[in-house]
Design an enzyme around this catalytic site. Structure first.
Site, PDB file in Angstrom:
ATOM      1  N   SER A  20      56.672  69.994  59.404  1.00 41.47           N
ATOM      2  CA  SER A  20      57.753  69.140  58.919  1.00 41.47           C
ATOM      3  C   SER A  20      57.406  68.615  57.534  1.00 41.47           C
ATOM      4  CB  SER A  20      57.952  67.955  59.869  1.00 41.47           C
ATOM      5  OG  SER A  20      58.819  66.993  59.312  1.00 41.47           O
TER       6      SER A  20
ATOM      7  N   TYR B  42      54.763  60.687  65.038  1.00 40.68           N
ATOM      8  CA  TYR B  42      55.241  62.009  64.628  1.00 40.68           C
ATOM      9  C   TYR B  42      54.708  62.378  63.244  1.00 40.68           C
ATOM     10  CZ  TYR B  42      58.484  65.837  63.604  1.00 40.68           C
ATOM     11  OH  TYR B  42      59.022  67.058  63.275  1.00 40.68           O
TER      12      TYR B  42
ATOM     13  N   LYS C  98      52.097  65.453  62.398  1.00 35.80           N
ATOM     14  CA  LYS C  98      52.407  66.571  61.524  1.00 35.80           C
ATOM     15  C   LYS C  98      51.389  66.693  60.387  1.00 35.80           C
ATOM     16  CE  LYS C  98      55.855  68.265  63.719  1.00 35.80           C
ATOM     17  NZ  LYS C  98      55.799  69.619  64.329  1.00 35.80           N
TER      18      LYS C  98
ATOM     19  N   THR D  11      70.972  70.316  63.993  1.00 41.20           N
ATOM     20  CA  THR D  11      70.631  70.489  65.398  1.00 41.20           C
ATOM     21  C   THR D  11      71.744  69.896  66.252  1.00 41.20           C
ATOM     22  OG1 THR D  11      69.499  68.359  65.531  1.00 41.20           O
ATOM     23  CG2 THR D  11      68.177  70.271  64.836  1.00 41.20           C
TER      24      THR D  11
END
Length: 259
Positions: free
Chosen positions: A147, A160, A164, A195
């Site tokens: 990401s 998160y 990453k 998405t």
């Protein structure tokens, strides 16, 4: 041995695009998902769409609890692959814990541990097992779906973002250690992707700053799949590399938002 691509987290969104890209190019695919019913449904759908290749779904969960990766589940997956006569020459690590809404003063430590375990430790476990077999068969390649938040932090996503960043370090280290065995390791760094969340929450995504990219568009799943396919099938002399697919979002100091 029958060659195949192993794609994790392939029942929704980008995972679907990854399966469809490789299958459309004539590659056999083994894919994973957390929910057995969804895996079974997608397997049927993929097989009907791509009858000329072998596509197998496998339901798996990565953790026993927030603190503990299910190493036995990973061993069982690769034992199943071996028993069925497949060799994974390409491993695509797409499954992730998004770690949404993580507040530094509110979430327990186990929430951080869960995200790090899924996005880093579990992926290392799969890499280790895949690379062991790639080494025995003369090589292969591994592609992480990372990401652009590995470099540009966003609010309330501490675990998160940290995972990453750690994942990129893991990718580079694996590239160094596995290169001598003809195993390439690279990463694709998406930005905003259309998405299911984009479709179901249009008011939120209409004004979110990261959608305002220099080229005026964000990625579809197919854009990410094309980048992964490049690393897997075309980039013979490339390892330890990152390919950012974010419409130029990362290069901006701040987004140019139309008035």
């Amino acid at each position: 041995m029958t060659h195949a691509v192993l794609i994790t987290g392939a029942c929704i969104n980008t995972g679907v695009s990854l399966v469809e890209k490789f299958a459309a190019e004539g590659q056999n695919v083994i894919f994973t998902g957390r929910d057995a019913h969804k895996v079974q449904s997608k397997e049927k759908e993929y097989r009907e769409k791509f009858p000329n290749v072998q596509i197998i779904g496998y339901a798996i969960r990565s953790l026993l609890d927030e603190r503990t990766v299910d190493e036995q589940a990973a061993n069982d997956l690769f034992a199943y692959i071996d028993t069925n006569g497949f060799f994974i020459d390409t491993l695509v690590l797409n499954a992730a814990d998004q770690g949404l809404g993580m507040k530094i003063f509110e979430n327990p430590l186990t929430d951080l541990m869960r995200v790090i375990n899924v996005n880093v430790v579990w992926n290392f476990c799969l890499c280790q097992l895949a690379a062991e077999r790639m080494k025995a068969h003369g090589g292969g390649n591994i592609v992480f779906i990372n990401s652009n938040t590995a470099y540009r932090a966003i609010p309330d996503r501490i675990a998160y973002v940290a995972s990453k960043g750690g994942q990129l370090g893991l990718m580079r280290a694996l590239a160094v250690d596995l290169g001598k065995y003809n195993i390439r390791v690279n990463a694709v760094l998406p930005g905003m992707i259309r998405t299911d969340r984009w479709v179901t929450n249009p008011d939120f995504y209409k004004d979110i700053p990261s959608r305002f990219t220099p080229i005026g568009d964000v990625a579809d799943g197919a854009d990410i799949a094309d980048a992964v396919y490049y690393f897997a099938m075309c980039a013979r002399n490339t390892t330890g590399a990152e390919l950012v697919v974010d419409g130029g979002n990362t290069i901006q100091l701040y987004p140019q938002i139309p008035k």
